[in-house]
Design an enzyme around this catalytic site. Structure first.
Site, PDB file in Angstrom:
ATOM      1  N   THR A  12      -6.002   1.612   9.360  1.00  0.00           N
ATOM      2  CA  THR A  12      -5.163   2.721   9.851  1.00  0.00           C
ATOM      3  C   THR A  12      -5.961   3.741  10.652  1.00  0.00           C
ATOM      4  O   THR A  12      -5.494   4.248  11.682  1.00  0.00           O
ATOM      5  CB  THR A  12      -4.455   3.411   8.670  1.00  0.00           C
ATOM      6  OG1 THR A  12      -3.588   2.475   8.023  1.00  0.00           O
ATOM      7  CG2 THR A  12      -3.655   4.613   9.129  1.00  0.00           C
ATOM      8  N   ASP A  37      -5.708  -4.839   0.562  1.00  0.00           N
ATOM      9  CA  ASP A  37      -6.711  -4.952   1.628  1.00  0.00           C
ATOM     10  C   ASP A  37      -7.327  -6.343   1.675  1.00  0.00           C
ATOM     11  O   ASP A  37      -7.776  -6.786   2.739  1.00  0.00           O
ATOM     12  CB  ASP A  37      -7.832  -3.932   1.399  1.00  0.00           C
ATOM     13  CG  ASP A  37      -7.370  -2.488   1.545  1.00  0.00           C
ATOM     14  OD1 ASP A  37      -7.621  -1.692   0.617  1.00  0.00           O
ATOM     15  OD2 ASP A  37      -6.763  -2.179   2.584  1.00  0.00           O
ATOM     16  N   GLU A  59       0.818  -1.221   0.000  1.00  0.00           N
ATOM     17  CA  GLU A  59       0.000   0.000   0.000  1.00  0.00           C
ATOM     18  C   GLU A  59       0.850   1.268   0.000  1.00  0.00           C
ATOM     19  O   GLU A  59       0.551   2.238  -0.704  1.00  0.00           O
ATOM     20  CB  GLU A  59      -0.930   0.014   1.214  1.00  0.00           C
ATOM     21  CG  GLU A  59      -1.756   1.289   1.287  1.00  0.00           C
ATOM     22  CD  GLU A  59      -2.835   1.251   2.339  1.00  0.00           C
ATOM     23  OE1 GLU A  59      -2.834   0.337   3.184  1.00  0.00           O
ATOM     24  OE2 GLU A  59      -3.712   2.125   2.292  1.00  0.00           O
ATOM     25  N   ASP A  99      -0.464  -5.160   3.151  1.00  0.00           N
ATOM     26  CA  ASP A  99      -1.045  -3.973   3.772  1.00  0.00           C
ATOM     27  C   ASP A  99      -0.423  -3.900   5.164  1.00  0.00           C
ATOM     28  O   ASP A  99      -0.795  -4.686   6.039  1.00  0.00           O
ATOM     29  CB  ASP A  99      -2.566  -4.070   3.857  1.00  0.00           C
ATOM     30  CG  ASP A  99      -3.188  -2.743   4.258  1.00  0.00           C
ATOM     31  OD1 ASP A  99      -4.381  -2.536   4.010  1.00  0.00           O
ATOM     32  OD2 ASP A  99      -2.454  -1.895   4.844  1.00  0.00           O
ATOM     33  N   ILE A 153      -0.600  -1.842   7.709  1.00  0.00           N
ATOM     34  CA  ILE A 153      -1.612  -1.634   8.755  1.00  0.00           C
ATOM     35  C   ILE A 153      -2.957  -1.516   8.047  1.00  0.00           C
ATOM     36  O   ILE A 153      -3.234  -0.498   7.383  1.00  0.00           O
ATOM     37  CB  ILE A 153      -1.349  -0.373   9.596  1.00  0.00           C
ATOM     38  CG1 ILE A 153       0.010  -0.431  10.311  1.00  0.00           C
ATOM     39  CG2 ILE A 153      -2.469  -0.193  10.624  1.00  0.00           C
ATOM     40  CD1 ILE A 153       0.337   0.788  11.159  1.00  0.00           C
ATOM     41  N   ASP A 154      -3.765  -2.566   8.131  1.00  0.00           N
ATOM     42  CA  ASP A 154      -5.115  -2.457   7.586  1.00  0.00           C
ATOM     43  C   ASP A 154      -6.032  -2.060   8.745  1.00  0.00           C
ATOM     44  O   ASP A 154      -6.093  -2.738   9.767  1.00  0.00           O
ATOM     45  CB  ASP A 154      -5.554  -3.780   6.970  1.00  0.00           C
ATOM     46  CG  ASP A 154      -6.845  -3.597   6.194  1.00  0.00           C
ATOM     47  OD1 ASP A 154      -6.896  -2.680   5.345  1.00  0.00           O
ATOM     48  OD2 ASP A 154      -7.810  -4.318   6.459  1.00  0.00           O
TER      49      ASP A 154
END
Ligand code: LIP
Length: 308
Positions: A95, A247, A72, A90, A92-93
């Protein structure tokens, strides 16, 4: 190249990397005023997102220098997923949840070959829930459980549970009996926003008003963990447009290895691409999946439009 990938070895590395990345996430102290925005004030990123992705790239490139990487925070607009083995990350999915200290946050890591996920790992460092899947080998949740009993108190120990969590899931019996995960995403005006909020209203509305009277809508802020919840059988479906391959790639495999199905978030697409940016996930069930897809598609108020 595809046949030479050792899925178990990749799985074991992704679990190790996810745990270390999770430590970075759990020990960070994000603040709303130190986060920055991308497209708008609802599309947020932090220094931790970038640091985690940099760590992941280094760890994966050391072991698999010839594999592609799609992440990402390093994504170049227009870069397309190819048939080559590709790590999708990802860092940090969720955020926005991370910035607000709302613990529905995870790192999502997948390996895709021929544009489909073959290994998926999703880790929530706050709950220490680790979701994993290897193609054709099922999907699992490893979580801490108390092992004590009245006669032998013992510390918490990790237990690996096959998904879905109910060994015999109930049949799906239509939207009126469905708990639905949905997301607003970061587009808050324009065509796609209109399609979403009209569809949300249709789903939640009373039958006599032309609605579908679903049990409820849940917006939990993480596409990856939404897919894990569908895979676990904790929600019946998840619908979103506008999120990206990073994601959903890992959660997609965790979902399908648990007996769930993924179709296009727009009506009519039974075989979507990982990077199509429109998704409808349905939990495992002995019957009713196809009917629920078609009933949901009939409730969508328009067609979402996203460029990949
Ligand atoms: C988030 C997705 C979520 C979507 C948000 C955001 P991020 O990913 O998991 O489904 O609604 O807009 O894209 O940005 O937290 O990695």
């Amino acid at each position: 190249m595809a046949e030479s990938v050792n899925h178990q070895e990749v799985h074991d590395l992704l679990v190790e990397v996810a745990r270390k990345a999770g430590d970075m996430i759990a020990t960070a102290q994000p603040h709303i005023n130190t986060s920055s925005s991308k497209k708008n004030s609802a599309d947020l990123v932090t220094e931790t997102d970038k640091a985690v992705e940099k760590f992941v790239i280094g760890a994966l490139r050391e072991r698999y220098p010839d594999y592609d990487f799609l992440g990402e925070e390093t994504y170049v607009p227009g870069k397309q997923l190819t048939d080559k083995p590709t790590f999708i990350c990802d860092p940090i999915d969720g955020t926005t949840n991370f910035i607000h200290a709302f613990p529905n946050v995870c790192i999502s890591l997948a390996l895709c070959v021929m544009r489909m996920p073959v290994v998926g790992v999703i880790y929530n460092p706050y709950t220490t829930h680790m979701y994993t899947a290897i193609k054709n080998q099922g999907s699992f949740l490893t979580m801490p459980v108390r092992t004590d009993s009245p006669t032998s108190p013992a510390p918490i120990a990790p237990r690996k549970i096959r998904l879905p969590r109910k060994q015999h899931p109930e049949p799906l019996t239509g939207l009126q009996n469905a708990l639905c995960a949905v997301e607003w995403g970061s587009d808050r005006s324009g065509h796609n926003f209109e399609v979403k909020h009209r569809t949300f209203t249709k789903l939640a509305g009373a039958i006599e008003e032309g609605g579908k009277m679903v049990h409820s809508l849940r917006s939990m802020g993480s596409a990856a963990l939404n897919l894990c919840a569908v895979a676990a059988g904790q929600v019946d479906l998840y619908w979103e447009g506008g999120c990206w391959a990073w994601d959903v790639a890992a959660g997609w495999l965790i979902l399908t290895e648990a007996g769930g199905i993924m179709v296009d978030g727009n009506p009519g697409g039974w075989t979507p691409a990982v990077d199509c940016r429109r998704y409808l996930a349905i939990r495992a069930a002995p019957s009713g999946q196809k009917e629920l897809v078609e009933e949901f598609w009939s409730a969508i108020e328009g067609r979402m439009e996203y460029s990949s």
